[in-house]
Write an enzyme that holds these catalytic residues in place. Structure first.
Site, mmCIF file in Angstrom:
data_model
loop_
_atom_site.group_PDB
_atom_site.id
_atom_site.type_symbol
_atom_site.label_atom_id
_atom_site.label_comp_id
_atom_site.label_asym_id
_atom_site.label_seq_id
_atom_site.Cartn_x
_atom_site.Cartn_y
_atom_site.Cartn_z
ATOM 1 N N HIS A 41 7.875 3.573 -13.291
ATOM 2 C CA HIS A 41 6.586 3.158 -13.572
ATOM 3 C C HIS A 41 5.780 4.159 -14.435
ATOM 4 O O HIS A 41 4.415 4.413 -14.474
ATOM 5 C CB HIS A 41 5.701 2.739 -12.203
ATOM 6 N N GLY B 107 10.041 4.078 1.549
ATOM 7 C CA GLY B 107 8.625 4.306 1.483
ATOM 8 C C GLY B 107 8.008 3.290 0.306
ATOM 9 O O GLY B 107 6.981 3.454 -0.219
ATOM 10 N N GLU C 18 7.230 0.806 8.607
ATOM 11 C CA GLU C 18 6.880 -0.685 8.852
ATOM 12 C C GLU C 18 7.750 -1.387 8.189
ATOM 13 O O GLU C 18 8.395 -1.001 7.091
ATOM 14 C CB GLU C 18 5.357 -0.889 8.223
HETATM 15 N N1 NAD Z 1 2.386 8.795 -5.315
HETATM 16 C C1 NAD Z 1 2.360 7.889 -6.183
HETATM 17 O O1 NAD Z 1 2.540 8.019 -7.177
HETATM 18 C C2 NAD Z 1 1.927 6.542 -5.989
HETATM 19 C C3 NAD Z 1 0.570 6.120 -5.010
HETATM 20 C C4 NAD Z 1 0.135 4.876 -4.729
HETATM 21 C C5 NAD Z 1 0.630 3.763 -5.602
HETATM 22 N N2 NAD Z 1 1.666 4.026 -6.551
HETATM 23 C C6 NAD Z 1 2.208 3.084 -7.506
HETATM 24 O O2 NAD Z 1 1.650 1.784 -6.866
HETATM 25 C C7 NAD Z 1 2.755 0.753 -6.648
HETATM 26 C C8 NAD Z 1 2.421 0.562 -5.155
HETATM 27 O O3 NAD Z 1 3.965 0.192 -4.650
HETATM 28 P P1 NAD Z 1 4.824 1.052 -3.588
HETATM 29 O O4 NAD Z 1 5.548 0.108 -2.800
HETATM 30 O O5 NAD Z 1 5.239 2.128 -4.066
HETATM 31 O O6 NAD Z 1 3.509 1.453 -2.518
HETATM 32 P P2 NAD Z 1 2.680 0.720 -1.515
HETATM 33 O O7 NAD Z 1 1.222 1.334 -1.527
HETATM 34 O O8 NAD Z 1 2.645 -0.824 -1.874
HETATM 35 O O9 NAD Z 1 3.453 0.781 -0.198
HETATM 36 C C9 NAD Z 1 3.693 2.190 0.688
HETATM 37 C C10 NAD Z 1 4.677 1.960 1.772
HETATM 38 O O10 NAD Z 1 4.907 3.067 2.255
HETATM 39 C C11 NAD Z 1 5.158 3.054 3.657
HETATM 40 N N3 NAD Z 1 4.910 4.449 4.006
HETATM 41 C C12 NAD Z 1 3.733 5.025 4.507
HETATM 42 N N4 NAD Z 1 3.874 6.176 4.960
HETATM 43 C C13 NAD Z 1 5.265 6.329 4.964
HETATM 44 C C14 NAD Z 1 6.161 7.434 5.202
HETATM 45 N N5 NAD Z 1 5.606 8.570 5.584
HETATM 46 N N6 NAD Z 1 7.398 7.488 4.710
HETATM 47 C C15 NAD Z 1 7.947 6.308 4.372
HETATM 48 N N7 NAD Z 1 7.360 5.089 4.186
HETATM 49 C C16 NAD Z 1 5.776 5.299 4.401
HETATM 50 C C17 NAD Z 1 4.072 1.851 3.975
HETATM 51 O O11 NAD Z 1 4.647 1.149 5.295
HETATM 52 C C18 NAD Z 1 3.994 0.830 2.804
HETATM 53 O O12 NAD Z 1 5.018 -0.025 2.978
HETATM 54 C C19 NAD Z 1 3.810 1.395 -7.115
HETATM 55 O O13 NAD Z 1 3.969 0.682 -8.492
HETATM 56 C C20 NAD Z 1 3.458 2.934 -7.605
HETATM 57 O O14 NAD Z 1 3.613 3.007 -8.927
HETATM 58 C C21 NAD Z 1 2.134 5.233 -6.811
#
Ligand code: NAD
Ligand code: ZN
Length: 222
Positions: free
Chosen positions: A98, A168, A196
């Site tokens: 992404h 995650g 989850e």
């Molecule tokens: N850090 C980043 O770069 C970031 C942050 C937010 C969203 N995004 C973008 O948003 C989109 C969202 O999709 P997604 O599925 O990556 O995120 P999401 O926010 O949809 O889901 C996050 C998932 O992580 C899980 N989670 C929470 N804490 C955790 C932990 N400590 N260990 C393991 N799992 C944990 C949750 O249960 C959830 O299922 C992606 O396309 C991404 O590019 C990126």
């Protein structure tokens, strides 16, 4: 493959967890080409806020475990994360599915190559393309946009593997969410690591935070 949950313990909010809202907006209302066309300054304010937040974060034990595995042959990391924390942890062979929040590109697609910009805060806001003066946009894949062809190709190739870990991610953002099923269809042993359950069909679901589970897994190739 990793998603936002891997960076949660570093303090980067996930999209669908606590802290996912900015002002009263959901990410799906801001991370789209339509939102940028309607109000580029608003979208940039949100990215500027996220860039500031991420700049203050450091890789956690999950990023570090993955970085160690990445030194073994046959390893590929496909990440949905745009934060750059895998790279900061020293991970090799990263497919940025992404894009990156630290890369900018010309919103007018003038032909200028994408460029890196790590300034926090960014100034001016919205920033401009150095070649043509049009607005610049974040070098990330927005909802409704295609995956960069090279990343899509590399990720598809990586699904032909023995073991596929889905770590995650809520497994609701496509086409990323389809990769684990593709790997399973190719005969890979598939594992989800997420506190989850997401409903993704996998051979094994480990209901633990990534930063706890990954350091416990036997190192790659051992
Ligand atoms: N850090 C980043 O770069 C970031 C942050 C937010 C969203 N995004 C973008 O948003 C989109 C969202 O999709 P997604 O599925 O990556 O995120 P999401 O926010 O949809 O889901 C996050 C998932 O992580 C899980 N989670 C929470 N804490 C955790 C932990 N400590 N260990 C393991 N799992 C944990 C949750 O249960 C959830 O299922 C992606 O396309 C991404 O590019 C990126
Ligand atoms: Zn331009």
């Amino acid at each position: 493959m990793t998603g936002a949950g891997v960076s949660a313990a570093s303090g980067v909010p996930t999209f669908r967890g606590p802290g996912g809202l900015w002002r009263h907006f959901r990410p799906e209302q801001l991370a789209t080409p339509e939102a940028f066309r309607r109000d580029p300054a608003l979208v940039w304010e949100w990215y500027d806020w996220r860039r500031g937040l991420i700049a203050a974060c450091a890789p956690n034990a999950a990023h570090e475990a993955i970085a160690r595995w990445s030194r073994s042959p046959g390893f590929t990391l496909v990440t949905q994360n745009v934060d750059g924390l895998h790279e900061r942890a020293g991970t090799a062979n990263v497919v940025r599915y992404h894009g990156s929040i630290w890369t900018l590109k010309c919103a007018a697609v003038c032909g200028a190559p994408d460029w890196e910009d790590r300034r926090v805060p960014i100034d001016p806001l919205p920033p401009r393309c150095p070649s043509c003066g049009a607005y610049a946009r974040p070098g990330v894949v927005w909802f409704g946009e295609a995956i960069p062809p090279e990343a899509a190709r590399a990720a598809a190739a990586a699904t032909a593997c023995d073991v596929f870990l889905s770590i995650g991610t809520s497994s609701v953002v496509y086409p990323a969410a389809a990769l684990v099923a593709e790997a399973r269809a190719c005969g890979a042993f598939t594992v989800e690591i997420n506190p989850e359950t997401t409903g993704a069909a996998v051979d094994l679901a480990i209901a633990m935070p990534a930063e706890t589970a990954l350091p416990l897994l036997k190192s790659w190739g051992a």
